[in-house]
Design an enzyme around this catalytic site. Structure first.
Site, PDB file in Angstrom:
ATOM      1  N   GLY A   1       0.788  -1.236   0.000  1.00 34.73           N
ATOM      2  CA  GLY A   1       0.000   0.000   0.000  1.00 34.73           C
ATOM      3  C   GLY A   1       0.811   1.273   0.000  1.00 34.73           C
TER       4      GLY A   1
ATOM      5  N   GLY B   1       4.025  -3.155  -3.800  1.00 36.33           N
ATOM      6  CA  GLY B   1       3.825  -3.366  -5.233  1.00 36.33           C
ATOM      7  C   GLY B   1       3.953  -2.032  -5.946  1.00 36.33           C
ATOM      8  N   ARG B   2       2.935  -1.205  -5.770  1.00 41.43           N
ATOM      9  CA  ARG B   2       2.864   0.084  -6.452  1.00 41.43           C
ATOM     10  C   ARG B   2       4.113   0.948  -6.231  1.00 41.43           C
ATOM     11  NH1 ARG B   2      -2.078   2.449  -7.423  1.00 41.43           N
ATOM     12  NH2 ARG B   2      -2.986   1.138  -5.793  1.00 41.43           N
TER      13      ARG B   2
ATOM     14  N   ARG C   1      -7.110   2.031 -15.047  1.00 39.94           N
ATOM     15  CA  ARG C   1      -7.230   2.754 -13.774  1.00 39.94           C
ATOM     16  C   ARG C   1      -8.118   4.001 -13.833  1.00 39.94           C
ATOM     17  NH1 ARG C   1      -3.618   4.865 -11.242  1.00 39.94           N
ATOM     18  NH2 ARG C   1      -4.251   4.182  -9.187  1.00 39.94           N
TER      19      ARG C   1
ATOM     20  N   TYR D   1     -11.020   3.492 -11.253  1.00 39.49           N
ATOM     21  CA  TYR D   1     -10.856   4.163  -9.957  1.00 39.49           C
ATOM     22  C   TYR D   1     -10.904   5.681 -10.073  1.00 39.49           C
ATOM     23  CZ  TYR D   1      -8.130  -0.150  -8.919  1.00 39.49           C
ATOM     24  OH  TYR D   1      -7.654  -1.422  -8.780  1.00 39.49           O
TER      25      TYR D   1
ATOM     26  N   CYS E   1     -15.914   1.680 -27.140  1.00 45.59           N
ATOM     27  CA  CYS E   1     -17.303   2.146 -27.119  1.00 45.59           C
ATOM     28  C   CYS E   1     -17.845   2.216 -25.695  1.00 45.59           C
ATOM     29  CB  CYS E   1     -18.160   1.229 -27.972  1.00 45.59           C
ATOM     30  SG  CYS E   1     -17.418   0.922 -29.577  1.00 45.59           S
ATOM     31  N   GLU E   2     -17.247   3.065 -24.873  1.00 49.97           N
ATOM     32  CA  GLU E   2     -17.689   3.287 -23.496  1.00 49.97           C
ATOM     33  C   GLU E   2     -17.374   4.733 -23.155  1.00 49.97           C
ATOM     34  OE1 GLU E   2     -19.057   1.029 -21.450  1.00 49.97           O
ATOM     35  OE2 GLU E   2     -18.579  -0.820 -22.528  1.00 49.97           O
TER      36      GLU E   2
HETATM   37  C1  LIG Z   1      -2.469  -5.593  -3.659  1.00 48.83           C
HETATM   38  C2  LIG Z   1      -1.818  -6.087  -2.430  1.00 48.83           C
HETATM   39  C3  LIG Z   1      -0.541  -5.651  -2.086  1.00 48.83           C
HETATM   40  C4  LIG Z   1       0.226  -4.614  -2.873  1.00 48.83           C
HETATM   41  O1  LIG Z   1      -0.379  -3.378  -2.762  1.00 48.83           O
HETATM   42  P1  LIG Z   1       0.418  -2.088  -3.285  1.00 48.83           P
HETATM   43  O2  LIG Z   1      -0.473  -0.971  -2.992  1.00 48.83           O
HETATM   44  O3  LIG Z   1       0.626  -2.253  -4.736  1.00 48.83           O
HETATM   45  O4  LIG Z   1       1.671  -2.006  -2.519  1.00 48.83           O
HETATM   46  C5  LIG Z   1       0.045  -6.186  -0.966  1.00 48.83           C
HETATM   47  N1  LIG Z   1      -0.604  -7.097  -0.207  1.00 48.83           N
HETATM   48  C6  LIG Z   1      -1.841  -7.537  -0.509  1.00 48.83           C
HETATM   49  C7  LIG Z   1      -2.473  -8.527   0.362  1.00 48.83           C
HETATM   50  C8  LIG Z   1      -2.486  -7.041  -1.618  1.00 48.83           C
HETATM   51  O5  LIG Z   1      -3.724  -7.449  -1.905  1.00 48.83           O
END
Ligand SMILES: *Cc1c(COP(=O)(O)O)cnc(C)c1O
Length: 432
Positions: A243, A279-280, A316, A320, A359-360
């Site tokens: 996150g 991740g992000r 995205r 979102y 087409c959206e």
């Molecule tokens: C999606 C996810 C992540 C990664 O989230 P990021 O915001 O991309 O860092 C980590 N743990 C779990 C359980 C997730 O579902």
């Protein structure tokens, strides 16, 4: 923030002018910077070094096997959510120590996924319900194996800046087990013979734009762990999830060190192995999506640039309401490189909506942006598209998915070829 910079008015990824890639491969195309991926991984590893954490990169963010291989080489483990992601990891590396740093999350793990993961020797499951735990235990017994699990607890914490679709740590979402129920869960399953339940997992949502929600959630988790230890359970690990935010706009995200400054002191000397699942934060700014302007169109007093990328390539904004900085990859003579802000206004800029050809009505990649005058054939870069970009691409409207390219210094290579119209129908051909 990354290695995408304008040099002499031309956008470069590291040392490669991005136009050079498009002139060979066409568009749309995702372009990733190897050095940015490595830098972002290292900064997190360095910031959290006092905890010697296990970093489990979230494969769902950007799961190309070449990217996974690169991160495995840096020492990363992986956070997976499906059999397909396990297959990707196993394709990227056979190193058992890396597989031992794989954690498996998700509320809906199937029997086949659980069996494969146990057989592969993953590190642990992040368990999201009582029935799931019982199922993992039963399946492990069936194949005569043992495994390990963390209980994912829902700490009822969230960040008000996070979109409601990506908030996961609040009461009433489908994720995890209410933190109040955790002691009963451990009482029921803490001595399971097949599955060592000795860890707690959190993931409060994404992106989280400050350290405070982590502090709050970790504080609650530590109270829980104290209580569980008093109850006689050996708790050896805490996984604080992912996150960590990224710079969709310049300077928007805290640095890895800013999160760590608040989080590390909470977790030092607690007798806990710490896991994190970024991740992000690693992938987002490491990628751009390049797209060409097909048509310039005015309608009802508004100007549209219709481009060859669409919501099928980058979902995205439609999913979102996410806002990505978009800017021409080649600047008009003498123009300064843009400030990477959504509301940046270059001198003489014009308001325009950047839209795809699907087409959206939600197929708008960026609305109401001030950009230099655009013409058919102009190349645009959609920035901060490395995370949750290609992985969410679809073939809706029978659009082949774009290519992916990895740049390293002055070199670049295709790490996923562009799909063809043959790929679209390959699974529908009659056998024989
Ligand atoms: C999606 C996810 C992540 C990664 O989230 P990021 O915001 O991309 O860092 C980590 N743990 C779990 C359980 C997730 O579902």
């Amino acid at each position: 923030m990354d290695h995408f910079d304008y040099k002499d008015g031309r956008l470069h990824c590291e040392d490669v002018p991005v136009e050079a890639i498009v002139s060979q491969l066409g568009s749309p195309v995702y372009v990733y910077s190897r050095q940015t991926l490595v830098d972002h991984y290292r900064r997190l590893a360095d910031a959290f070094a006092p905890l010697q954490p296990t970093i489990c990169y979230a494969v769902k963010t950007l799961g190309n096997i070449h990217v996974l291989k690169l991160l495995a080489e840096q020492g990363s483990g992986f956070d997976i959510v499906s059999l397909g992601e396990l297959a990707r990891v196993l394709h990227a590396t056979h190193d058992p120590s890396v597989i031992g740093r794989v954690v498996f999350a998700g509320v809906g793990k199937t029997d086949a996924e659980i069996l494969e993961a146990i057989s592969a020797g993953i590190g642990m499951f992040n368990v999201e319900s009582e029935e799931e735990f019982e199922n993992i235990s039963r399946l492990a017994a069936r194949i005569g194996r043992t495994t390990r699990a963390a209980l994912r607890v829902n700490p009822d914490v969230f960040d008000k800046q996070t979109h409601r679709y990506t908030t996961t740590g609040k009461k009433g979402t489908k994720f995890g087990v209410d933190i109040d129920r955790a002691p009963a869960f451990f009482a029921a399953h803490g001595t399971d013979e097949q599955v060592a339940l000795d860890a707690v997992h959190l993931h409060i949502g994404s992106p989280i734009y400050s350290a405070e929600p982590y502090v709050e959630a970790i504080t609650r988790a530590l109270e829980l762990i104290d209580r569980l230890r008093v109850d006689g359970h050996a708790i050896n690990a805490l996984n604080i999830g992912g996150g960590f935010a990224a710079d969709y706009e310049e300077g928007k995200s805290p640095a890895a060190a800013d999160y760590a400054e608040k989080i590390v002191p909470l977790l030092q000397d607690r007798g806990l192995d710490v896991l994190i699942e970024p991740g992000r934060h690693i992938a987002c700014n490491a990628g751009v999506l390049l797209t060409k302007v097909l048509y310039d169109k005015q309608s009802a007093g508004k100007r549209f640039a219709i481009v060859d990328a669409a919501m099928t390539d980058l979902l995205r904004p439609a999913l979102y309401e996410a806002e990505h900085v978009v800017y021409p990859a080649t600047l008009p003579d003498g123009e300064q490189p843009p400030v990477r802000k959504v509301d940046y206004k270059p001198p003489g800029g014009q308001l325009v909506d950047i839209v795809g050809g699907v087409c959206e009505t939600t197929d708008t990649l960026a609305a109401g942006r001030c950009l230099p005058e655009l013409h058919r054939g102009d190349l645009l870069a959609i920035f901060s598209a490395g995370a949750y970009g290609f992985v969410m691409a679809s073939q809706y409207n029978a659009r082949p998915r774009p290519a992916e390219v990895l740049v390293s210094g002055g070199d670049w290579r295709v790490i996923r070829r562009r799909e063809t119209t043959d790929d679209l129908i390959a699974h529908e051909r009659a056998e024989g």
